[in-house]
Design a protein around this motif. Sequence first.
Motif: not given
Length: 406
Positions: A334-338
């Motif tokens: 899970v990336y919050d700022a991909p």
Amino acid sequence: MTNASQPKDRQTMNPQTIAIVKSTVPALQAHGEAITSHFYKIMFEGHPQVKAFFNEAHQAAGTQARALAGAVIAYGAHIDRLEAIAGALPRIIQKHAALGVLPEHYPIVGHYLLRAVKEVLGDAATDEVIAAWGEAYESLAGLLIAAEEAVYSANAAQPGGWRGTREFRVARREDESEVITSFYLEPVDGGALLAFTPGQYLTLVLEIDGQPVRRNYSLSDAPGKPWYRISVKKEEGGRASNWLHEAAAVGTRLQVQAPCGDFVLQPAGEQARPLVLVTGGVGITPAMSMLESVAHTGRPVHFVHAARHGGAHAFRARVDALAQRHANVKPLYVYDAPRESDTPHATGFVTRELLAGLLPEDRDVDLYFLGPKPFMQAVYANGLALGVPKQQLRYEFFGPLEALEA
């Protein structure tokens, strides 16, 4: 390890001492952080050599003072029934043993703690109050000294074990992400390595700019290798982490304390529950040791990792390789700022809905989680809300332990 949950010397404590200590708890609740902040200030001024045992970042943020204040208040409130706080003792004992705390350190702490109580509380800290807390402190110090000696003796007696520091060399270093580097440490003496349990950590005893520094770093590989591996994030302003990234080249020699820590992968038994590892940022390091240890066993493992973006995501290739080789390993990133080129499984944060999709209907899993404090608070709350038994939620903070209930 000795059974710290049943201290023997508390029965001999003067009943008047117990009554006086308990009567001072309201004053400590009102002034505890002021007392502990003052304690650290005057102790570091009087004995600067002990600063090496404390993390400057935790000191600057005030978390160390708050944690100590909470511990002192809890001890005072439960001095007549220490079994109520016994669960906190193994972590304290392991942390002290990891750092190399010795019996001669306790009188220093006791002297300055009592002095801080007197100087902050003033006339309210009568001679009787100081004497009572002095007796209470001596009782607790005796308990901890005995338990820590048991850890030192056990470590030294095992194959490959040692007491104090042992010299290691950096045999290899590998970049795991843009901010995390792994250091492979091998003993200079060529001897065997003490076995450790996944989740434990090493303490490096460093000298940086002429000043002693001690730092804990989780072991990030499975036990049984001819090396210890630690994986270190380069923290902004981090004295030890920056030194390791910039100065610890292959061949650099380091002084290392034996592995310690009570946040460990519990034995699975014949009927192993599914294992859910949920990590954020550098919290991935002890989880990698756990994953490396169980991937081949067939135990179902959900490996959930949250990162800012692909450049900050460590060990992705290794986890993917384990998942390809072992069908029981299910990764989820899970990336919050991909970044534009990133390929996470989800974006945003590790939500309750995301966790719900991984858990079996009976919620009978072992859920281990590590990461920044807000991340851990969210995972803890969501785990409870989803019905995971509280005793099967396992965690450890990187800094002073504080309440997870937001």
